[in-house]
Motif scaffolding. Sequence first.
Motif, mmCIF file in Angstrom:
data_model
loop_
_atom_site.group_PDB
_atom_site.id
_atom_site.type_symbol
_atom_site.label_atom_id
_atom_site.label_comp_id
_atom_site.label_asym_id
_atom_site.label_seq_id
_atom_site.Cartn_x
_atom_site.Cartn_y
_atom_site.Cartn_z
ATOM 1 N N HIS A 98 81.186 78.456 -31.764
ATOM 2 C CA HIS A 98 79.833 78.449 -32.313
ATOM 3 C C HIS A 98 79.702 77.649 -33.609
ATOM 4 O O HIS A 98 78.620 77.595 -34.188
ATOM 5 N N HIS A 99 80.798 77.090 -34.089
ATOM 6 C CA HIS A 99 80.730 76.254 -35.287
ATOM 7 C C HIS A 99 81.601 75.020 -35.058
ATOM 8 O O HIS A 99 82.479 75.016 -34.218
ATOM 9 N N ARG A 100 81.306 73.987 -35.801
ATOM 10 C CA ARG A 100 82.062 72.731 -35.684
ATOM 11 C C ARG A 100 82.772 72.422 -36.997
ATOM 12 O O ARG A 100 82.528 71.407 -37.626
ATOM 13 N N MET A 101 83.647 73.341 -37.377
ATOM 14 C CA MET A 101 84.366 73.189 -38.639
ATOM 15 C C MET A 101 85.842 73.459 -38.400
ATOM 16 O O MET A 101 86.199 74.189 -37.483
ATOM 17 N N SER A 102 86.654 72.900 -39.278
ATOM 18 C CA SER A 102 88.058 73.285 -39.256
ATOM 19 C C SER A 102 88.140 74.718 -39.782
ATOM 20 O O SER A 102 87.216 75.211 -40.434
ATOM 21 N N LYS A 103 89.250 75.387 -39.526
ATOM 22 C CA LYS A 103 89.413 76.752 -40.023
ATOM 23 C C LYS A 103 89.340 76.787 -41.549
ATOM 24 O O LYS A 103 88.715 77.673 -42.126
ATOM 25 N N THR A 104 89.966 75.818 -42.182
ATOM 26 C CA THR A 104 89.944 75.765 -43.645
ATOM 27 C C THR A 104 88.518 75.596 -44.166
ATOM 28 O O THR A 104 88.104 76.290 -45.097
ATOM 29 N N ASP A 105 87.744 74.698 -43.547
ATOM 30 C CA ASP A 105 86.357 74.493 -43.959
ATOM 31 C C ASP A 105 85.521 75.750 -43.725
ATOM 32 O O ASP A 105 84.667 76.103 -44.537
ATOM 33 N N PHE A 106 85.752 76.432 -42.598
ATOM 34 C CA PHE A 106 85.046 77.674 -42.281
ATOM 35 C C PHE A 106 85.308 78.712 -43.373
ATOM 36 O O PHE A 106 84.375 79.320 -43.912
ATOM 37 N N VAL A 107 86.582 78.908 -43.710
ATOM 38 C CA VAL A 107 86.956 79.897 -44.728
ATOM 39 C C VAL A 107 86.340 79.540 -46.078
ATOM 40 O O VAL A 107 85.768 80.401 -46.763
ATOM 41 N N GLU A 108 86.406 78.284 -46.466
ATOM 42 C CA GLU A 108 85.823 77.857 -47.742
ATOM 43 C C GLU A 108 84.311 78.050 -47.758
ATOM 44 O O GLU A 108 83.742 78.483 -48.761
ATOM 45 N N TRP A 109 83.637 77.742 -46.636
ATOM 46 C CA TRP A 109 82.179 77.917 -46.553
ATOM 47 C C TRP A 109 81.824 79.395 -46.718
ATOM 48 O O TRP A 109 80.931 79.738 -47.480
ATOM 49 N N VAL A 110 82.525 80.269 -45.986
ATOM 50 C CA VAL A 110 82.240 81.705 -46.060
ATOM 51 C C VAL A 110 82.476 82.226 -47.476
ATOM 52 O O VAL A 110 81.646 82.969 -48.015
ATOM 53 N N GLN A 111 83.575 81.824 -48.091
ATOM 54 C CA GLN A 111 83.844 82.244 -49.468
ATOM 55 C C GLN A 111 82.748 81.767 -50.415
ATOM 56 O O GLN A 111 82.234 82.545 -51.223
ATOM 57 N N ASP A 112 82.391 80.499 -50.326
ATOM 58 C CA ASP A 112 81.402 79.918 -51.231
ATOM 59 C C ASP A 112 80.027 80.549 -51.054
ATOM 60 O O ASP A 112 79.414 80.999 -52.014
ATOM 61 N N LYS A 113 79.527 80.600 -49.839
ATOM 62 C CA LYS A 113 78.162 81.074 -49.598
ATOM 63 C C LYS A 113 78.004 82.570 -49.794
ATOM 64 O O LYS A 113 76.909 83.052 -50.053
ATOM 65 N N ASN A 114 79.098 83.317 -49.663
ATOM 66 C CA ASN A 114 79.032 84.763 -49.845
ATOM 67 C C ASN A 114 79.506 85.201 -51.231
ATOM 68 O O ASN A 114 79.557 86.391 -51.519
ATOM 69 N N GLY A 115 79.866 84.229 -52.068
ATOM 70 C CA GLY A 115 80.287 84.545 -53.426
ATOM 71 C C GLY A 115 81.586 85.331 -53.487
ATOM 72 O O GLY A 115 81.753 86.185 -54.347
ATOM 73 N N LEU A 116 82.503 85.050 -52.567
ATOM 74 C CA LEU A 116 83.779 85.760 -52.523
ATOM 75 C C LEU A 116 84.813 85.019 -53.370
ATOM 76 O O LEU A 116 85.051 83.835 -53.147
ATOM 77 N N PRO A 117 85.453 85.704 -54.310
ATOM 78 C CA PRO A 117 86.450 85.030 -55.136
ATOM 79 C C PRO A 117 87.731 84.691 -54.372
ATOM 80 O O PRO A 117 88.458 83.787 -54.744
ATOM 81 N N THR A 118 88.016 85.439 -53.305
ATOM 82 C CA THR A 118 89.189 85.180 -52.458
ATOM 83 C C THR A 118 88.771 85.284 -50.999
ATOM 84 O O THR A 118 87.640 85.646 -50.689
ATOM 85 N N ALA A 119 89.691 85.011 -50.116
ATOM 86 C CA ALA A 119 89.410 85.105 -48.677
ATOM 87 C C ALA A 119 89.579 86.523 -48.149
ATOM 88 O O ALA A 119 89.517 86.750 -46.947
ATOM 89 N N VAL A 120 89.771 87.477 -49.024
ATOM 90 C CA VAL A 120 89.956 88.872 -48.615
ATOM 91 C C VAL A 120 88.587 89.521 -48.415
ATOM 92 O O VAL A 120 87.728 89.473 -49.293
ATOM 93 N N ILE A 121 88.402 90.126 -47.239
ATOM 94 C CA ILE A 121 87.177 90.864 -46.944
ATOM 95 C C ILE A 121 87.567 92.270 -46.496
ATOM 96 O O ILE A 121 88.665 92.488 -46.008
ATOM 97 N N LYS A 122 86.646 93.216 -46.675
ATOM 98 C CA LYS A 122 86.931 94.608 -46.346
ATOM 99 C C LYS A 122 85.996 95.097 -45.255
ATOM 100 O O LYS A 122 84.866 94.621 -45.121
ATOM 101 N N SER A 123 86.480 96.065 -44.492
ATOM 102 C CA SER A 123 85.666 96.706 -43.473
ATOM 103 C C SER A 123 84.382 97.234 -44.107
ATOM 104 O O SER A 123 84.405 97.827 -45.177
ATOM 105 N N GLY A 124 83.271 96.963 -43.455
ATOM 106 C CA GLY A 124 81.968 97.401 -43.966
ATOM 107 C C GLY A 124 81.228 96.346 -44.760
ATOM 108 O O GLY A 124 80.027 96.457 -44.963
ATOM 109 N N ASP A 125 81.946 95.314 -45.231
ATOM 110 C CA ASP A 125 81.286 94.212 -45.933
ATOM 111 C C ASP A 125 80.380 93.457 -44.964
ATOM 112 O O ASP A 125 80.654 93.399 -43.771
ATOM 113 N N SER A 126 79.319 92.877 -45.474
ATOM 114 C CA SER A 126 78.477 91.980 -44.680
ATOM 115 C C SER A 126 78.707 90.570 -45.189
ATOM 116 O O SER A 126 78.719 90.346 -46.402
#
Length: 103
Positions: free
Chosen positions: A55-83
């Motif tokens: 469903h996306h046309r990104m490398s895994k690294t680009d995907f992770v960086e996009w999610v971190q940036d747009k969601n304001g995540l300081p690291t790639a760590v996410i927790k159960s229940g987070d949106s």
Amino acid sequence: MKGSLSYVISFFAVVIVAVFALSYTGEKESLDHYVSIEIAEGDSIWSLADQYEEHHRMSKTDFVEWVQDKNGLPTAVIKSGDSVVLPIEKQTYHDGTQLASRK
């Protein structure tokens, strides 16, 4: 001289506040057309990149960086229940699967 200096300082202060307000508002609105999901136990941004790779046309690294940036995540760590917002446009996601309920 003091009067004109205070006007110049006031002008720049107003401009700076306006720029910050517009940039913050624009970012929030621009994410509305992307899919948002709730994180389940054991999920990671890397596993989401694999899970939704058709469903996306990104490398895994680009995907992770996009999610971190747009969601304001300081690291790639996410927790159960987070949106988190994913780089998948709602309009292009048509397989009938509901990724997450909207809060």
